[in-house]
Scaffold this motif. Sequence first.
Motif, PDB file in Angstrom:
ATOM      1  N   ALA A  18      48.365  40.562  70.489  1.00 47.46           N
ATOM      2  CA  ALA A  18      47.661  41.364  69.506  1.00 47.46           C
ATOM      3  C   ALA A  18      48.270  42.752  69.375  1.00 47.46           C
ATOM      4  N   PHE A  19      48.206  43.315  68.148  1.00 45.55           N
ATOM      5  CA  PHE A  19      48.463  44.738  68.000  1.00 45.55           C
ATOM      6  C   PHE A  19      47.500  45.290  66.960  1.00 45.55           C
ATOM      7  N   SER A  20      47.253  46.592  67.051  1.00 48.21           N
ATOM      8  CA  SER A  20      46.212  47.230  66.253  1.00 48.21           C
ATOM      9  C   SER A  20      46.801  48.180  65.229  1.00 48.21           C
ATOM     10  N   GLN A  21      46.103  48.332  64.142  1.00 52.44           N
ATOM     11  CA  GLN A  21      46.446  49.312  63.121  1.00 52.44           C
ATOM     12  C   GLN A  21      45.209  50.131  62.805  1.00 52.44           C
ATOM     13  N   GLU A  22      45.356  51.448  62.849  1.00 46.63           N
ATOM     14  CA  GLU A  22      44.260  52.354  62.532  1.00 46.63           C
ATOM     15  C   GLU A  22      44.566  53.039  61.213  1.00 46.63           C
ATOM     16  N   LYS A  23      43.623  53.020  60.281  1.00 40.80           N
ATOM     17  CA  LYS A  23      43.874  53.539  58.937  1.00 40.80           C
ATOM     18  C   LYS A  23      42.667  54.297  58.421  1.00 40.80           C
ATOM     19  N   MET A  24      42.919  55.111  57.395  1.00 42.73           N
ATOM     20  CA  MET A  24      41.854  55.622  56.543  1.00 42.73           C
ATOM     21  C   MET A  24      41.937  54.853  55.231  1.00 42.73           C
ATOM     22  N   SER A  26      40.272  54.353  51.419  1.00 43.28           N
ATOM     23  CA  SER A  26      39.447  55.019  50.415  1.00 43.28           C
ATOM     24  C   SER A  26      38.827  53.992  49.468  1.00 43.28           C
ATOM     25  N   VAL A  27      37.508  53.974  49.425  1.00 38.89           N
ATOM     26  CA  VAL A  27      36.762  53.090  48.524  1.00 38.89           C
ATOM     27  C   VAL A  27      35.866  53.956  47.651  1.00 38.89           C
ATOM     28  N   ASN A  28      36.047  53.852  46.335  1.00 42.52           N
ATOM     29  CA  ASN A  28      35.282  54.676  45.393  1.00 42.52           C
ATOM     30  C   ASN A  28      35.362  56.155  45.744  1.00 42.52           C
ATOM     31  N   GLY A  29      36.532  56.584  46.189  1.00 42.93           N
ATOM     32  CA  GLY A  29      36.745  57.990  46.469  1.00 42.93           C
ATOM     33  C   GLY A  29      36.235  58.474  47.807  1.00 42.93           C
ATOM     34  N   VAL A  30      35.752  57.569  48.650  1.00 44.24           N
ATOM     35  CA  VAL A  30      35.252  57.932  49.979  1.00 44.24           C
ATOM     36  C   VAL A  30      36.166  57.323  51.027  1.00 44.24           C
ATOM     37  N   ASN A  31      36.607  58.131  51.987  1.00 52.41           N
ATOM     38  CA  ASN A  31      37.531  57.667  53.014  1.00 52.41           C
ATOM     39  C   ASN A  31      36.791  57.117  54.229  1.00 52.41           C
ATOM     40  N   TYR A  32      37.169  55.903  54.643  1.00 50.55           N
ATOM     41  CA  TYR A  32      36.559  55.237  55.793  1.00 50.55           C
ATOM     42  C   TYR A  32      37.606  55.005  56.885  1.00 50.55           C
ATOM     43  N   HIS A  33      37.210  55.244  58.093  1.00 49.75           N
ATOM     44  CA  HIS A  33      38.059  55.030  59.261  1.00 49.75           C
ATOM     45  C   HIS A  33      37.974  53.556  59.665  1.00 49.75           C
ATOM     46  N   VAL A  34      39.130  52.892  59.732  1.00 49.85           N
ATOM     47  CA  VAL A  34      39.192  51.446  59.958  1.00 49.85           C
ATOM     48  C   VAL A  34      40.175  51.148  61.087  1.00 49.85           C
ATOM     49  N   LEU A  35      39.851  50.169  61.893  1.00 46.88           N
ATOM     50  CA  LEU A  35      40.760  49.680  62.935  1.00 46.88           C
ATOM     51  C   LEU A  35      40.797  48.163  62.874  1.00 46.88           C
ATOM     52  N   MET A  55      23.368  52.819  65.251  1.00 47.25           N
ATOM     53  CA  MET A  55      23.024  53.981  64.432  1.00 47.25           C
ATOM     54  C   MET A  55      23.836  55.212  64.831  1.00 47.25           C
ATOM     55  N   GLY A  56      24.631  55.711  63.883  1.00 49.03           N
ATOM     56  CA  GLY A  56      25.411  56.910  64.110  1.00 49.03           C
ATOM     57  C   GLY A  56      26.533  56.757  65.122  1.00 49.03           C
ATOM     58  N   MET A  57      26.851  55.526  65.527  1.00 50.37           N
ATOM     59  CA  MET A  57      27.865  55.284  66.552  1.00 50.37           C
ATOM     60  C   MET A  57      29.223  55.005  65.918  1.00 50.37           C
ATOM     61  N   GLY A  58      30.278  55.399  66.640  1.00 53.81           N
ATOM     62  CA  GLY A  58      31.631  55.130  66.188  1.00 53.81           C
ATOM     63  C   GLY A  58      32.137  53.784  66.662  1.00 53.81           C
ATOM     64  N   LEU A  59      33.225  53.336  66.061  1.00 52.70           N
ATOM     65  CA  LEU A  59      33.768  52.012  66.368  1.00 52.70           C
ATOM     66  C   LEU A  59      34.252  51.881  67.810  1.00 52.70           C
ATOM     67  N   GLN A  81      29.833  55.623  56.686  1.00 51.58           N
ATOM     68  CA  GLN A  81      29.929  56.951  56.076  1.00 51.58           C
ATOM     69  C   GLN A  81      29.356  58.037  56.985  1.00 51.58           C
ATOM     70  N   GLY A  82      30.148  59.122  57.147  1.00 52.30           N
ATOM     71  CA  GLY A  82      29.693  60.262  57.922  1.00 52.30           C
ATOM     72  C   GLY A  82      29.835  60.141  59.418  1.00 52.30           C
ATOM     73  N   VAL A  83      30.332  59.020  59.900  1.00 48.09           N
ATOM     74  CA  VAL A  83      30.465  58.798  61.341  1.00 48.09           C
ATOM     75  C   VAL A  83      31.925  58.994  61.757  1.00 48.09           C
ATOM     76  N   GLU A  84      32.122  59.737  62.851  1.00 50.49           N
ATOM     77  CA  GLU A  84      33.463  59.966  63.392  1.00 50.49           C
ATOM     78  C   GLU A  84      34.407  60.453  62.284  1.00 50.49           C
ATOM     79  N   LYS A  85      35.468  59.708  62.009  1.00 45.78           N
ATOM     80  CA  LYS A  85      36.472  60.160  61.035  1.00 45.78           C
ATOM     81  C   LYS A  85      36.130  59.772  59.593  1.00 45.78           C
ATOM     82  N   SER A  86      35.128  58.938  59.390  1.00 45.24           N
ATOM     83  CA  SER A  86      34.774  58.543  58.020  1.00 45.24           C
ATOM     84  C   SER A  86      34.103  59.694  57.284  1.00 45.24           C
ATOM     85  N   GLU A  87      34.385  59.769  56.002  1.00 43.86           N
ATOM     86  CA  GLU A  87      33.912  60.883  55.180  1.00 43.86           C
ATOM     87  C   GLU A  87      32.395  60.841  55.001  1.00 43.86           C
ATOM     88  N   MET A  88      31.788  62.032  54.989  1.00 42.52           N
ATOM     89  CA  MET A  88      30.344  62.139  54.789  1.00 42.52           C
ATOM     90  C   MET A  88      29.976  61.833  53.342  1.00 42.52           C
TER      91      MET A  88
END
Length: 299
Positions: A18-24, A26-35, A55-59, A81-88
């Motif tokens: 396995a290997f991982s990719q971490e990205k931001m 953007s959906v409808n102008g909102v950036n989400y932190h994804v792994l 609730m309010g927890m990061g990945l 949305q609004g959690v860790e690196k994801s846009e509020m």
Amino acid sequence: MSIKILTILTLLVPTLSAFSQEKMVSVNGVNYHVLTTSLEQRKPSQPVLVFENGMGMGLGNWNTITDSLANDAPVFLYDRQGVEKSEMVYQQPTPQKIAANLKLLLKELKIEPPYILVGHSMGGIYVRAFAGYYPNDIAGLVFVDPADFTETKADWNQIFRTIGVSEKQIDEMLIKRLYTPLKVDSSRYAAWSEGQVLTDLRKTDFAELSSLPIPQVPILFFVGGKLEVPMERRSKDYDHERFFEVKNSSNMLRWRRFIHASSKGGALIYLSNSGHFVHRDDAAIVIGNIRMMLKAMEK
């Protein structure tokens, strides 16, 4: 609709396969932190494990189980949305909105169904919603000590009747729990707004979710049986240990019924030494049971 991917960081983490990719993303102008992990090794029609955080927890809260599971199936994690690196986003994160956002994220990343959804706590609410709005996308459901989306106000009141609380106290507690407005917490808006959504759902006895279909897929529930409320924070008005015991029993009865609503069945695993974060307290058991679910799907 504007959808684009902004890759800000790529992590190459070699394991056995396995290997991982971490990205931001953007959906409808909102950036989400994804792994994501192991997507490149995905076999045709192989389910992807899709995680919804508490609730309010990061990945990162899933890191006790996802590294191991990534050797068995592709993994998708993200911060709402609004959690860790994801846009509020200053909007209520309703189940339908969160389900639609997740659907867009998966589509943009070309992560096609089927999915095994895994949700912890409030994430269980969002897993139930996605499964109901997109039942044909689902291969399995895993609930890790979820917020109880089967509960009604009558169920809640009956718990207190069982432990001997007066009707006057029950009415007062219900008003405080559901109908006493709370000041907006702008510094912790993501967690605060998810809490407000949960309260609104409880007011309606989870009408939005109960009206949705239950996919005919295997279903797992992991339940923590250890009361973690510190002594100084336990209620002075009733026996808190007895309350926890009766509430857990009440929840599990309804969750068994939920499992039986699927023709594919499933299991409810009660872990007496685990608290609310079952996947951290008993990671090996959670991993083992999800692996068994994956194995059964290979047949």
